[in-house]
Design a protein around this motif. Structure first.
Motif, mmCIF file in Angstrom:
data_model
loop_
_atom_site.group_PDB
_atom_site.id
_atom_site.type_symbol
_atom_site.label_atom_id
_atom_site.label_comp_id
_atom_site.label_asym_id
_atom_site.label_seq_id
_atom_site.Cartn_x
_atom_site.Cartn_y
_atom_site.Cartn_z
ATOM 1 N N VAL A 367 0.797 -1.278 0.054
ATOM 2 C CA VAL A 367 0.023 -0.052 -0.004
ATOM 3 C C VAL A 367 0.944 1.222 -0.046
ATOM 4 N N LEU A 368 0.956 1.993 -1.142
ATOM 5 C CA LEU A 368 1.794 2.839 -1.506
ATOM 6 C C LEU A 368 1.140 4.299 -1.213
ATOM 7 N N PHE A 369 1.993 5.501 -0.933
ATOM 8 C CA PHE A 369 1.376 6.803 -0.563
ATOM 9 C C PHE A 369 0.978 7.412 -1.966
ATOM 10 N N ASP A 370 0.263 8.458 -1.881
ATOM 11 C CA ASP A 370 -0.141 9.143 -3.013
ATOM 12 C C ASP A 370 -1.191 8.511 -4.009
ATOM 13 N N ARG A 371 -1.529 7.374 -3.546
ATOM 14 C CA ARG A 371 -2.647 6.409 -4.257
ATOM 15 C C ARG A 371 -1.621 5.749 -5.518
ATOM 16 N N GLU A 372 -0.458 5.523 -5.224
ATOM 17 C CA GLU A 372 0.392 5.024 -6.554
ATOM 18 C C GLU A 372 0.350 3.512 -6.335
ATOM 19 N N THR A 373 0.803 2.895 -7.203
ATOM 20 C CA THR A 373 0.780 1.208 -7.313
ATOM 21 C C THR A 373 2.130 0.716 -7.864
ATOM 22 N N GLU A 374 2.513 -0.370 -7.373
ATOM 23 C CA GLU A 374 3.833 -0.934 -7.823
ATOM 24 C C GLU A 374 3.728 -0.932 -9.600
ATOM 25 N N ARG A 375 5.081 -0.944 -9.919
ATOM 26 C CA ARG A 375 5.178 -1.134 -11.258
ATOM 27 C C ARG A 375 4.616 -2.257 -11.910
ATOM 28 N N PHE A 376 5.090 -3.644 -11.219
ATOM 29 C CA PHE A 376 5.380 -4.748 -11.680
ATOM 30 C C PHE A 376 4.033 -5.432 -11.522
ATOM 31 N N SER A 377 3.586 -6.291 -12.520
ATOM 32 C CA SER A 377 2.340 -7.048 -12.394
ATOM 33 C C SER A 377 2.626 -8.375 -11.540
ATOM 34 N N LEU A 378 1.729 -9.190 -11.164
ATOM 35 C CA LEU A 378 2.196 -10.424 -10.606
ATOM 36 C C LEU A 378 2.809 -11.236 -11.721
ATOM 37 N N PRO A 379 2.586 -11.455 -12.983
ATOM 38 C CA PRO A 379 3.251 -12.180 -14.160
ATOM 39 C C PRO A 379 4.664 -11.735 -14.063
ATOM 40 N N ALA A 380 4.844 -10.333 -13.925
ATOM 41 C CA ALA A 380 6.040 -9.858 -14.271
ATOM 42 C C ALA A 380 7.085 -9.997 -13.046
ATOM 43 N N LYS A 381 6.538 -9.973 -11.943
ATOM 44 C CA LYS A 381 7.140 -10.314 -10.616
ATOM 45 C C LYS A 381 7.635 -11.804 -10.787
ATOM 46 N N LEU A 382 6.878 -12.736 -11.132
ATOM 47 C CA LEU A 382 7.260 -14.198 -11.045
ATOM 48 C C LEU A 382 8.506 -14.373 -12.191
ATOM 49 N N ILE A 383 8.524 -13.675 -13.250
ATOM 50 C CA ILE A 383 9.481 -13.547 -13.878
ATOM 51 C C ILE A 383 10.688 -13.147 -13.502
ATOM 52 N N LEU A 384 10.605 -12.090 -12.898
ATOM 53 C CA LEU A 384 11.648 -11.408 -12.388
ATOM 54 C C LEU A 384 12.279 -11.837 -11.188
ATOM 55 N N VAL A 385 11.893 -12.610 -10.533
ATOM 56 C CA VAL A 385 12.253 -13.515 -9.105
ATOM 57 C C VAL A 385 12.987 -14.757 -9.497
ATOM 58 N N MET A 386 12.743 -15.278 -10.717
ATOM 59 C CA MET A 386 13.324 -16.583 -11.151
ATOM 60 C C MET A 386 14.733 -16.755 -11.032
ATOM 61 N N PRO A 387 15.271 -15.643 -11.827
ATOM 62 C CA PRO A 387 16.821 -15.598 -11.375
ATOM 63 C C PRO A 387 17.299 -15.825 -10.172
ATOM 64 N N LEU A 388 16.717 -15.060 -9.042
ATOM 65 C CA LEU A 388 17.114 -15.188 -7.835
ATOM 66 C C LEU A 388 16.977 -16.413 -7.235
ATOM 67 N N PHE A 389 16.152 -17.469 -7.424
ATOM 68 C CA PHE A 389 16.247 -18.718 -7.099
ATOM 69 C C PHE A 389 17.370 -19.558 -7.571
ATOM 70 N N LEU A 390 17.649 -19.132 -8.840
ATOM 71 C CA LEU A 390 18.766 -19.714 -9.813
ATOM 72 C C LEU A 390 20.050 -19.446 -8.931
ATOM 73 N N MET A 391 20.347 -18.188 -8.639
ATOM 74 C CA MET A 391 21.597 -17.649 -8.065
ATOM 75 C C MET A 391 21.747 -18.227 -6.560
#
Length: 401
Positions: A367-391
């Protein structure tokens, strides 16, 4: 690829992922804080803006540059400390998982979202305070704490608990840690030497605004409203923050304290990862026979939650304990040497605990300030965190450095 390079890249990747979710320019609230100074006489939180005005022109571009430099400096210290401590501790899996969850945590997310906020300076100043306490230069540590208090009185809830933790841990001559040590004559003398000045500063600020703060309300409001890039609504909000007494804030917010701490969404979404970090500290520093330190750490890391009784920015407040835990990890690492001879035993239950915490800090929308929302959608987050598990897999796998 060397493990040292992989370690640095992993931590940087986690940091960038968190920052990219919410990073933005300073909002009008933070810009207003940098515009405040002592032009109308003493006022709380005026020191930062006063010093800023000595060296820079007070406009949006200067505020952005200063805010960015402060935040980048804070991130540089965080990454540097995380890498140093992980290598120092022979790439312990508990240390690696601690820093991964921290770098993905809401503190990093909100630090980028609330760029320009004065609590970034408070945490930066806490680092030399810890170092001075370790080197037994308590008066110098106290002077920095006073300086921080006049930048923002939130120092009382952020810097001072960590500093007290550091003092008790560094000065404890017996192992395991005993709470009886706190009341020894020697410890009490050192506590007084360190705390006398910052507590006096906080008392002065509190008493001043209890009696005289409201007298500045119209002057502060008219000043902020006259600044072209500060909207009238923000000017009114900031004026209240600068001139309203703490007792009035407590009367307005205290009834919400129990709900915000114990039965809010943040209690689950933030509380579980915080408990995981506590457990990693417990395992990394072998605190089974030193429960006193674990209890002290739990109390200190929870101390920022007291802010719920006087402030309504619930999610920002819940983010602070993550940084407190990070700083306390550093304190414990400076106190206790790593025993490489002891094998690590990472259980299946701990793996599940990590995965749950990882999912909460990575995927639950903040829950962000000034009615803003996070940039990444759930599918985008899933793709972006996959390299972390590999590392993480590559870091854990036996490999020559």
């Amino acid at each position: 690829m060397s493990k040292k390079f992989l370690l640095v890249f992993t931590y940087l990747y986690a940091l960038v992922f968190s920052v990219a979710k919410t990073a933005r320019f300073p909002n009008k609230w933070s810009e207003s804080h940098w515009m405040m100074d002592y032009r109308f006489g003493f006022i709380k939180r005026g020191l930062g803006g006063e010093i800023f005005g000595w060296f820079f022109r007070k406009d949006e571009s200067s505020i952005f540059i200063l805010s960015a430099v402060i935040l980048i400096l804070l991130y540089a210290f965080i990454i540097g400390i995380a890498v140093r401590e992980t290598i120092k501790r022979d790439k312990s899996i508990y240390t690696v998982l601690f820093f991964i969850i921290f770098l993905l945590s809401q503190y990093i997310i909100f630090s980028a979202h609330l760029i320009g906020y004065l609590d970034h300076i408070v945490f930066l100043l806490t680092l030399p305070v810890i170092d001075f306490i370790r080197r037994k230069k308590l008066f110098l540590a106290s002077l920095i704490a006073v300086f921080s208090t006049f930048i923002h009185e939130i120092t009382f809830f952020l810097m001072l608990p960590v500093s007290i933790f550091a003092l008790l841990v560094f000065e404890s001559q017996t192992q395991p840690f005993s709470f009886k040590n706190i009341f020894s004559v020697e410890i009490m003398k050192k506590m007084v030497l360190f705390l006398a000045l910052p507590i006096s500063a906080i008392a002065f600020i509190s008493l001043f605004h209890e009696h005289d703060g409201k007298n500045y309300a119209s002057t502060v409001f008219n000043y902020l409203k006259s600044i072209p890039f500060i909207p009238e609504k923000v000017a009114g909000s900031v004026t209240g923050g600068y001139t309203q007494s703490f007792s009035l804030s407590f009367q307005e917010q205290r009834e919400h304290f129990i709900q915000r701490v114990f039965i809010s969404k943040a209690t689950i979404f933030y509380g579980i990862p915080m408990l995981f970090l506590l457990w990693m500290v417990f395992k990394e520093f072998r605190l089974k026979k030193n429960i006193g330190i674990l209890i002290l750490l739990a109390v200190v890391s929870s101390s920022p939650l007291l802010l719920h009784s006087i402030a309504y920015d619930t999610y920002r407040i819940w983010a602070f304990p993550f940084m407190i835990l990070f700083l306390c990890f550093v304190v414990l690492s400076l106190k206790f040497k790593f025993n490489k001879a002891e094998p690590e035993k990472h259980s299946a239950a701990e793996t599940i605990f990590f995965i749950i915490s990882f999912l909460l800090v990575s995927f639950v929308p903040n829950v962000l300030f000034d009615r803003e929302t996070e940039r990444f959608s759930l599918p985008a987050k899933l793709i972006l965190v996959m390299p972390l598990f590999l590392m993480l897999y590559l870091l854990k796998r036996p490999q020559s450095v």
